[in-house]
Enzyme design. Structure first.
Site, short mmCIF file in Angstrom:
data_model
loop_
_atom_site.label_atom_id
_atom_site.label_comp_id
_atom_site.label_asym_id
_atom_site.label_seq_id
_atom_site.Cartn_x
_atom_site.Cartn_y
_atom_site.Cartn_z
N TYR A 171 49.69 38.50 43.42
CA TYR A 171 48.36 38.23 43.30
C TYR A 171 47.72 39.60 42.70
CZ TYR A 171 43.28 38.41 44.37
OH TYR A 171 41.94 38.64 44.26
N LYS A 195 45.81 40.29 38.90
CA LYS A 195 44.49 41.01 38.41
C LYS A 195 44.66 41.89 37.55
CE LYS A 195 41.89 38.19 40.98
NZ LYS A 195 41.04 37.22 40.32
N GLY A 225 51.99 45.55 54.42
CA GLY A 225 51.11 45.64 53.13
C GLY A 225 49.88 46.26 53.45
N THR A 272 41.98 45.41 45.01
CA THR A 272 43.41 45.61 45.38
C THR A 272 44.07 46.08 44.13
OG1 THR A 272 45.26 44.21 46.18
CG2 THR A 272 44.09 43.18 44.29
N SER A 297 39.45 42.89 41.49
CA SER A 297 39.38 43.19 43.19
C SER A 297 39.93 44.65 43.47
CB SER A 297 40.40 42.34 43.53
OG SER A 297 40.93 42.69 45.00
N ASN A 330 35.24 43.87 49.77
CA ASN A 330 35.42 42.76 50.91
C ASN A 330 34.29 41.86 51.26
OD1 ASN A 330 37.80 44.87 51.32
ND2 ASN A 330 38.22 43.28 52.73
P1 NAD Z 1 37.85 30.72 46.06
O1 NAD Z 1 39.18 30.04 46.33
O2 NAD Z 1 36.76 30.23 46.92
O3 NAD Z 1 37.10 30.27 44.61
C1 NAD Z 1 38.14 30.15 43.30
C2 NAD Z 1 37.67 28.65 42.69
O4 NAD Z 1 38.46 28.39 41.68
C3 NAD Z 1 38.09 27.50 43.69
O5 NAD Z 1 37.00 26.55 43.64
C4 NAD Z 1 39.28 26.76 43.20
O6 NAD Z 1 39.15 25.49 43.42
C5 NAD Z 1 39.13 27.12 41.83
N1 NAD Z 1 40.23 27.42 40.91
C6 NAD Z 1 41.57 28.06 41.10
N2 NAD Z 1 42.44 27.63 40.17
C7 NAD Z 1 41.83 26.92 39.11
C8 NAD Z 1 42.05 26.64 37.93
N3 NAD Z 1 43.22 26.72 37.44
N4 NAD Z 1 41.01 25.69 37.28
C9 NAD Z 1 39.91 25.48 37.85
N5 NAD Z 1 39.62 25.98 38.93
C10 NAD Z 1 40.31 26.65 39.70
O7 NAD Z 1 37.72 32.09 45.98
P2 NAD Z 1 36.63 33.17 46.19
O8 NAD Z 1 36.93 34.02 47.29
O9 NAD Z 1 35.60 32.59 45.63
O10 NAD Z 1 37.18 34.25 44.99
C11 NAD Z 1 36.74 33.77 43.47
C12 NAD Z 1 37.46 35.15 42.71
O11 NAD Z 1 37.17 36.49 43.14
C13 NAD Z 1 38.94 34.60 42.54
O12 NAD Z 1 39.34 35.10 41.13
C14 NAD Z 1 39.52 35.88 43.54
O13 NAD Z 1 40.57 36.30 43.17
C15 NAD Z 1 38.39 37.05 43.27
N6 NAD Z 1 38.27 37.98 44.55
C16 NAD Z 1 38.11 37.33 45.70
C17 NAD Z 1 37.83 38.30 46.70
C18 NAD Z 1 37.80 37.58 48.12
O14 NAD Z 1 38.04 38.70 49.17
N7 NAD Z 1 37.18 36.60 48.56
C19 NAD Z 1 38.00 39.53 46.65
C20 NAD Z 1 38.09 40.16 45.39
C21 NAD Z 1 38.44 39.36 44.40
C1 WQD Z 2 40.48 43.46 56.70
C2 WQD Z 2 41.20 44.31 57.73
C3 WQD Z 2 43.26 43.71 58.62
C4 WQD Z 2 42.75 39.62 59.91
C5 WQD Z 2 42.29 41.08 51.41
C6 WQD Z 2 42.96 41.01 50.31
C7 WQD Z 2 42.18 41.74 48.76
C8 WQD Z 2 40.90 41.07 48.96
C9 WQD Z 2 40.22 41.05 50.09
C10 WQD Z 2 41.01 39.58 46.88
C11 WQD Z 2 42.22 44.88 57.75
C12 WQD Z 2 42.33 43.36 59.58
C13 WQD Z 2 42.41 40.95 59.23
C14 WQD Z 2 43.01 39.54 61.30
C15 WQD Z 2 42.92 41.70 61.52
N1 WQD Z 2 40.98 39.87 48.30
N2 WQD Z 2 42.65 42.19 60.07
N3 WQD Z 2 43.33 40.79 61.98
O1 WQD Z 2 43.45 42.98 53.64
O2 WQD Z 2 41.23 44.34 53.28
O3 WQD Z 2 41.85 42.35 51.66
O4 WQD Z 2 41.14 40.38 50.86
O5 WQD Z 2 41.07 40.42 45.96
O6 WQD Z 2 43.15 41.61 47.92
O7 WQD Z 2 44.24 41.63 50.22
O8 WQD Z 2 41.08 41.85 54.05
O9 WQD Z 2 39.87 40.44 55.70
O10 WQD Z 2 42.35 40.22 55.34
O11 WQD Z 2 41.59 42.42 56.37
O12 WQD Z 2 43.10 42.73 62.12
O13 WQD Z 2 43.17 38.34 61.71
O14 WQD Z 2 41.06 43.37 58.93
O15 WQD Z 2 44.55 44.42 59.16
O16 WQD Z 2 42.50 46.05 58.28
P1 WQD Z 2 41.86 42.91 53.26
P2 WQD Z 2 41.18 41.41 55.41
#
Ligand code: NAD
Ligand code: WQD
Length: 335
Positions: free
Chosen positions: A148, A152, A293, A126, A124, A178
């Protein structure tokens, strides 16, 4: 090629399975459904035209992972399974480290035992912490401010050590920006339980009348309109990025981290406007205090992904909003 997709029933994983299956790549999903619903697999089957091969298990059940790798003849792994809510991770660090880190160790042990050495990991943006410069390239210093993000970062470092230990490993950490949007069929999409943490699912629920208004977290950031700026990437582009990474992996021994972003930043208010246009629905919003944050702006330098995998994001804001809205309407009709 047979790909194990851990967390394949989740938001991003299900789109990856849809994209890979369309290209004729065999996928096996391993998921414990802690943050997804088994019905995703039925909807995925409608998209792919065949039942989705899957194993219901927690990644920490190492013997099940070993058995799955052997039984299906897995050649490559995309590791998505994990917990991902930043706020929740602060209150439940043990659960987060347990799931994300122990889960990854269990997977690595299983892969080592069976002799599978090609891995794509869901990292991520992040891991860049508060940006020191923009756009963020992969050599930007890394840091974490919550469990979290730290999980990562630890996993990335652990994978780096693993790749250093033997030349057989091919590991790429994809740092997503995102992810938003949904599959064009509107059969799968982001489906958060409870109040959405992220902007786009919240906006979609306001448009659908499920929530009265959007709270905009701060309009006093040093950005063009004062609201936060992010690199929103269409989940279909993200999924195609995984396919491109998988195809490049055999020629890329060792470890590397690569951004998956568009290189373009849009503000919260840009997203609200774009969503209003795509849906034809007004989104009431109110500016409230900054969310603790949060950072002002975050967007990628996406050049390395193009260089390494020949991939770049192709879909724009309109498609991101249209597909989110189509999925939101479909989702409501299902319940
Ligand atoms: P999600 O929660 O929709 O998908 C994750 C899946 O993993 C779910 O289906 C959950 O049931 C499964 N899971 C969790 N723990 C498990 C375990 N111990 N064993 C088996 N299955 C398990 O999340 P997503 O948005 O699809 O994200 C997928 C990956 O991408 C995650 O690792 C997340 O950290 C990463 N990621 C997501 C975002 C985002 O904004 N969505 C951004 C950056 C990174
Ligand atoms: C985006 C913008 C908020 C909700 C998060 C995780 C990051 C990654 C992706 C996994 C920001 C603003 C949001 C609301 C708002 N996930 N906002 N009102 O914070 O960039 O990232 O998701 O790795 O680790 O931190 O995404 O969609 O939460 O926010 O104004 O109700 O929208 O302040 O500026 P973010 P977000």
């Amino acid at each position: 090629m047979t790909v194990l997709v851990t967390g394949g029933a989740g938001y991003i994983g299900s789109h990856i399975v849809a994209v890979l299956a369309k290209s004729g790549i065999r996928c096996v999903v391993l998921d414990n459904f802690v943050n997804s619903d088994p019905s995703v697999l039925e909807r995925l089957a409608r998209i792919t035209g065949a039942p989705v091969e899957h194993v219901r298990a927690d990644l920490r059940e190492r013997s099940v992972v070993v058995d799955t790798l052997r039984r299906f003849g897995v050649t490559d792994v995309i590791h998505m399974a994990g917990l991902k809510a930043v706020g929740e991770s602060v209150g439940h660090p043990i659960e987060y480290y347990g799931c994300n880190i122990q889960g990854t160790i269990s997977l690595l042990e299983a892969m080592q035992e069976v002799g599978v050495h090609r891995l794509v990991f869901s990292s991520s943006a992040t891991v860049y912490g508060d940006p020191r410069y923009l756009p963020l390239d992969e050599s930007h210093p890394t840091s974490a401010t919550n469990p979290y993000g730290r999980s990562k970062l630890h996993i990335e470092e652990m994978l780096h050590d693993v790749a250093r230990s033997s030349e057989s490993w091919h590991i790429v950490c994809l740092r997503y920006f995102n992810p938003v949007g949904a599959h064009p069929s509107a059969l799968i999409g982001e489906d958060p339980a409870g109040i959405p943490n992220n902007l786009m699912p919240f906006v979609a629920q306001v448009a659908a009348g499920l929530r009265p208004e959007l709270q905009v977290f701060g309009n006093d950031y040093p950005t063009a309109d004062g609201t936060g700026v992010r690199d929103f990437i269409h989940v279909m582009d993200l999924a195609e990025g995984h396919q491109a990474a998988l195809q490049a992996l055999p020629n890329r021994p060792g470890w590397e981290a690569v951004n998956l972003g568009t290189g373009v930043g849009y503000s919260v208010l840009d997203m609200v406007k774009a969503f209003e246009q795509a849906s034809g629905v007004a989104i009431p919003y109110r500016v409230v205090a900054r969310r603790s944050g949060d950072i002002a702006a975050c967007y990628a330098d996406p050049a390395l992904a193009r260089q390494r995998f020949g991939w770049h994001a192709r879909r724009g804001l309109e498609d991101m909003c249209h597909s989110t809205w189509a999925w939101q309407k479909m989702r409501r009709s299902m319940v």
